[in-house]
Design an enzyme around this catalytic site. Structure first.
Site, PDB file in Angstrom:
ATOM      1  N   CYS A 168       0.864  -1.297   0.001  1.00 19.97           N
ATOM      2  CA  CYS A 168      -0.010   0.092  -0.025  1.00 19.97           C
ATOM      3  C   CYS A 168       0.906   1.166  -0.066  1.00 19.97           C
ATOM      4  O   CYS A 168       1.613   1.503  -1.152  1.00 19.97           O
ATOM      5  CB  CYS A 168      -1.046  -0.095   1.147  1.00 19.97           C
ATOM      6  SG  CYS A 168      -2.312   1.015   1.073  1.00 19.97           S
ATOM      7  N   GLU A 175      -0.982  -8.721   4.836  1.00 22.55           N
ATOM      8  CA  GLU A 175      -0.781  -8.980   6.221  1.00 22.55           C
ATOM      9  C   GLU A 175      -2.032  -8.867   6.965  1.00 22.55           C
ATOM     10  O   GLU A 175      -1.911  -9.288   8.442  1.00 22.55           O
ATOM     11  CB  GLU A 175       0.448  -7.880   6.956  1.00 22.55           C
ATOM     12  CG  GLU A 175      -0.383  -6.656   7.115  1.00 22.55           C
ATOM     13  CD  GLU A 175      -0.380  -5.807   5.702  1.00 22.55           C
ATOM     14  OE1 GLU A 175      -0.971  -4.573   5.858  1.00 22.55           O
ATOM     15  OE2 GLU A 175      -0.204  -6.243   4.812  1.00 22.55           O
ATOM     16  N   HIS A 234      -3.532  -5.658   0.953  1.00 24.41           N
ATOM     17  CA  HIS A 234      -2.677  -6.181   2.336  1.00 24.41           C
ATOM     18  C   HIS A 234      -2.543  -7.559   2.700  1.00 24.41           C
ATOM     19  O   HIS A 234      -3.636  -7.882   3.474  1.00 24.41           O
ATOM     20  CB  HIS A 234      -3.357  -5.344   3.294  1.00 24.41           C
ATOM     21  CG  HIS A 234      -3.334  -3.954   3.451  1.00 24.41           C
ATOM     22  ND1 HIS A 234      -2.283  -3.054   4.029  1.00 24.41           N
ATOM     23  CD2 HIS A 234      -3.876  -2.924   2.780  1.00 24.41           C
ATOM     24  CE1 HIS A 234      -2.466  -1.868   3.686  1.00 24.41           C
ATOM     25  NE2 HIS A 234      -3.255  -1.643   3.036  1.00 24.41           N
TER      26      HIS A 234
END
Length: 227
Positions: free
Chosen positions: A86, A196, A194
């Site tokens: 990002c 994660e 994302h």
């Protein structure tokens, strides 16, 4: 394996990355300030999402001049893995580590949702645990995620197999549906989704975990060869 999570003023996904590496992947990880000049002892560098320096001027622009950036460029030059997620992707673009630029989303609105992606290239150090053409879902959360490049750059990205992830429904208007790209050497990955935030099945989605597992698998294979 020892991961560095770079922390800029305005980073807000650094703790998510730290958790993904330490508690889920089970590897060593440390926060590294943007003020540092050295990445000695680390095996991978992660640039998190957020709003570095408040996204003033352009997203990632000021962060690209941070003290730590020359060390990140040197780290990448050594062929070690650098992942920007990002805002981290935006920083990699602004610093010249990846080609292209980010524009405002096509709808000029912040988008926060889970989005389907296709794995376009699974023979990288970031994607070796995925299947080619596999369809996965990862969260996105951005206002400036509309990837843009000129036609010559796009042709090179395609010819060199540098497009790693594509959106299935292109929520932000990115050129050629691009969600993530690597450099020509294949050791620097920038992506807007994302991973994660998708590492635990208990929370509904672990499609992102294999990206971090891929980095670990690649490192272990290299370590076995060189030890």
């Amino acid at each position: 394996m020892n991961f560095a999570v770079i922390v800029f003023p305005g980073s807000n996904c650094d703790t998510d990355l730290f958790h993904a590496i330490k508690d889920v992947l089970g590897e060593k990880v440390e926060y590294v300030s943007h003020q540092e000049h050295d990445l000695e002892g680390f095996d991978a560098v992660l640039l998190p999402g957020g709003f570095s320096y408040g996204d003033y001027l352009r997203s990632g622009s000021i962060a690209s001049f941070a003290n730590i950036m020359p060390a990140i460029k040197d780290f990448a030059e050594l062929g070690k893995p650098v992942l920007g997620i990002c805002n981290g992707f935006q920083i990699l673009l602004e610093s010249g580590l990846l080609p292209g630029a980010m524009k405002r989303n096509a709808g000029l609105k912040f988008i926060c949702e889970s989005t389907p992606l296709t794995v376009e290239h699974n023979e990288t150090m970031f994607t070796n645990e995925y299947e080619m053409d596999e369809r996965i879902n990862l969260p996105i959360a951005h206002a400036d995620g509309n990837y843009e490049c000129d036609d010559d750059t796009l042709a090179r990205l395609e010819a060199n197999h540098q497009i790693v992830f594509k959106y299935d429904d292109n929520p932000n208007g990115s050129k050629a549906n691009i969600a993530g790209i690597v450099n020509e050497r294949g050791n620097v990955l920038g992506m807007m989704p994302h991973p994660e935030r998708a590492v635990e099945a208990l929370l509904g989605n672990d499609d992102g975990l294999r990206l971090f597992q891929s980095i670990l698998v690649n490192w272990r294979e290299h370590h076995a060869v060189t030890s």
